[in-house]
Enzyme design. Structure first.
Site, short mmCIF file in Angstrom:
data_model
loop_
_atom_site.label_atom_id
_atom_site.label_comp_id
_atom_site.label_asym_id
_atom_site.label_seq_id
_atom_site.Cartn_x
_atom_site.Cartn_y
_atom_site.Cartn_z
N PRO A 8 0.81 -1.23 0.00
CG PRO A 8 -0.97 -1.60 1.49
CD PRO A 8 0.34 -2.19 1.03
CB SER A 16 7.08 4.24 -8.15
OG SER A 16 6.02 4.24 -9.09
CB ILE A 30 -0.90 -9.74 -5.10
CG1 ILE A 30 -0.11 -8.87 -4.11
CG2 ILE A 30 -0.11 -10.98 -5.51
CD1 ILE A 30 1.11 -8.18 -4.69
N GLY A 34 12.54 -8.29 -18.04
CA GLY A 34 11.74 -9.24 -18.81
C GLY A 34 10.26 -9.01 -18.63
N GLY A 35 9.84 -8.72 -17.41
CA GLY A 35 8.43 -8.44 -17.17
C GLY A 35 7.93 -7.24 -17.95
CD GLN A 81 -14.00 8.67 -31.53
OE1 GLN A 81 -14.03 8.33 -30.34
NE2 GLN A 81 -14.84 9.57 -32.04
CG HIS A 133 -15.41 -0.53 -34.08
ND1 HIS A 133 -14.05 -0.53 -34.31
CD2 HIS A 133 -15.85 -1.77 -34.44
CE1 HIS A 133 -13.68 -1.73 -34.75
NE2 HIS A 133 -14.74 -2.49 -34.85
N GLY A 145 -20.45 4.26 -32.12
CA GLY A 145 -21.17 3.77 -30.95
C GLY A 145 -21.01 2.28 -30.71
CD GLU A 151 5.65 -6.43 -14.70
OE1 GLU A 151 6.62 -6.18 -13.96
OE2 GLU A 151 5.15 -7.55 -14.82
#
Length: 381
Positions: A128, A132, A157, A240-241, A336, A338, A340, A363
Site C-alpha cells: 500500500p 514505484s 497482487i 523481462g516483465g 473511436q 467503430h 457507438g 511493471e
C-alpha cells in the site's frame, strides 16, 4: 539471431500460441471479463505448449526459450485476451526467478509444479505504501529458529487467492534495498490471508487482491538466495516483465486494429464503405505504422536482454513506455472508428481499451520508465 526476421521455429511457436488464443481465449474473453472469472482450467491447458516455464531450464520441465521468443508468444496470446496473457507472463516471471536464484533442492521442489501449471504463481512485491519506491516496503520477516515470521500487507497482487505459490519480498534487515529478502510462500501458510477481489477498470479475468501476513510462519528453507538479496532478485525479473507486458499491449492493439479493418470493410455510410474515406484510411495507416514501429523496438529490447547488452535495461524501459502508450492509443482509436458500436461490450473493443490501460501503470509506471531512460542517457539527477 536477427530480431526482425523470425526463424522457422519461431513461426511455429507463434502459430501455436495464436491458435491457442483463437480457440481457447478469444471465444471466452468477454464472458470471463463480465463474470470476473479466472479460467484456471484453460490456463492449465497451456502447459501442453510449454507456457508454464518459458525461460526455465529443461531439467525441471522448462522450455528454455529466449526473451525474444517470449515476446513473440505473449503478443500472439494477447490477441485472444490481454488479461490472461499478462497473468501467464507474471507466472513465468516467478518461475524464471526461482530457476535463476534457487538452490537445486528448491528448483526440484517447486519448478516441476510451476512449469506444468499444476501450481500457479503470483509475484508479491508492491505494498500500500510502496509502489514505484519498492525499496520502501515494510512487510517484515523475522528469523525464529528454522522459520521466518512474516507480517505485513501486499497490494495489487495478480492471481492472489486463486494461485498456489507466492514470491514474497519482505524486510529482514534495515531500511533500504539491502534489507530486503525473497521468500517462496505456499498458499496454505498459516497466518496468510487475502483481501476481497478488487473492483477494477480492466483485467477482470484475473483476480487482484491484497495478500495479508499475520505472524505467518515460513520455513527458512524457503528463503530464496541469501538474506539481503531480495531487492536484487526482485529487480532482476523486471526487465523481462516489462517487455512481456509491452508484448501484451502489442497483441491487444493488433487485435483492435484487425477488428477495425474488418469493420470498415463492411460498414457503409453516405453510400460508401468506411474504408473508402481518405481521412479514415490515413488514420488506419498511422495506426498500422505506429504498431509496427512499436513492435520493432520491442524486439530490439528483447534481443538486447538476451545478449546481455549493457543497454538492455534502458531499452526495455524504452520499449515498455513506448509500446504500452502506443498500444493503448491504437486501441482507443480503434474504438473511436467503430463509433457507438465500439462502446458496446459485444464488439470487444471497450474490453481491450480497459485491459490495456493498466499496462501503462504496472511493471513500473511509464513515468518511472522515463526516469530510467533519462538516467541512461544523461546520468542520474
Amino acid at each position: 539471431m536477427n530480431a526482425f526476421v523470425l526463424t522457422d521455429d519461431q513461426k511455429l511457436m507463434v502459430a501455436a500460441a495464436r491458435d491457442f488464443a483463437d480457440n481457447e481465449l478469444a471465444p471466452n474473453a468477454l464472458d470471463w471479463d463480465q463474470r470476473k472469472h479466472f479460467p484456471v482450467d484453460v490456463i492449465k491447458k497451456a502447459a501442453a505448449l510449454g507456457l508454464g516455464g518459458l525461460y526455465v531450464r529443461e531439467d525441471v520441465g522448462g522450455t528454455d526459450l529466449s526473451r525474444h521468443d517470449a515476446v513473440l508468444i505473449f503478443e500472439a496470446l494477447s490477441t485472444g485476451c490481454p488479461a490472461i496473457a499478462a497473468y501467464i507472463s507474471i507466472h513465468n516471471m516467478v518461475a524464471a526467478t526461482i530457476d535463476k536464484f534457487a538452490s537445486q533442492q528448491q528448483r526440484e521442489a517447486w519448478l516441476p509444479g510451476l512449469t506444468s501449471f499444476e501450481l500457479l504463481a503470483s509475484y508479491a512485491l508492491t505494498e500500500p505504501g510502496a509502489g514505484s519506491d519498492a525499496a520502501a516496503l515494510r512487510t517484515s520477516a523475522v528469523r525464529d529458529g528454522d522459520e521466518y515470521v512474516l507480517n505485513g500487507v501486499k497490494q495489487f497482487i495478480s492471481g492472489a487467492g486463486s494461485t498456489d505459490v507466492y514470491l514474497v519480498m519482505a524486510r529482514t534487515g534495515g531500511d533500504g534495498a539491502r534489507g530486503v529478502s525473497a521468500f517462496i510462500v505456499p498458499k496454505d501458510t498459516v497466518g496468510m490471508s487475502f483481501g476481497p477481489n478488487e473492483h477494477k477498470m480492466g483485467w477482470n479475468a484475473q483476480p487482484t487482491r491484497q495478500v495479508i501476513f499475520e505472524d505467518a510462519r515460513v520455513p527458512a528453507a524457503n528463503l530464496l538466495g541469501e538474506e539481503g538479496q531480495g531487492f536484487k532478485i526482485a529487480m532482476a525479473g523486471l526487465d523481462g516483465g516489462r517487455i512481456n507486458i509491452a508484448a501484451c499491449s502489442m497483441g491487444g492493439a493488433q487485435s483492435a486494429l484487425d477488428k477495425t479493418l474488418r469493420y470498415v470493410s463492411e460498414r457503409s455510410v453516405f453510400g460508401q464503405k468506411l474504408q473508402e474515406f481518405q481521412a479514415l484510411r490515413f488514420q488506419i495507416a498511422d495506426m498500422g505504422t505506429e504498431l509496427e514501429a512499436a513492435r520493432m523496438l520491442l524486439r530490439r529490447a528483447a534481443a538486447a536482454l538476451d545478449a546481455g547488452d549493457p543497454q538492455a535495461t534502458q531499452l526495455c524501459a524504452m520499449a515498455k513506455r513506448f509500446v504500452t502508450d502506443t498500444g493503448f492509443e491504437v486501441a482507443n482509436k480503434a474504438l473511436q472508428l467503430h463509433g457507438g458500436y465500439g462502446y458496446l461490450a459485444e464488439y470487444g473493443l471497450e474490453k481491450i481499451v480497459r485491459d490495456l490501460r493498466v499496462h501503462q501503470i504496472l511493471e513500473g509506471t511509464n513515468e518511472i520508465m522515463r526516469l530510467i531512460v533519462s538516467r541512461g542517457l544523461i546520468g542520474a539527477a
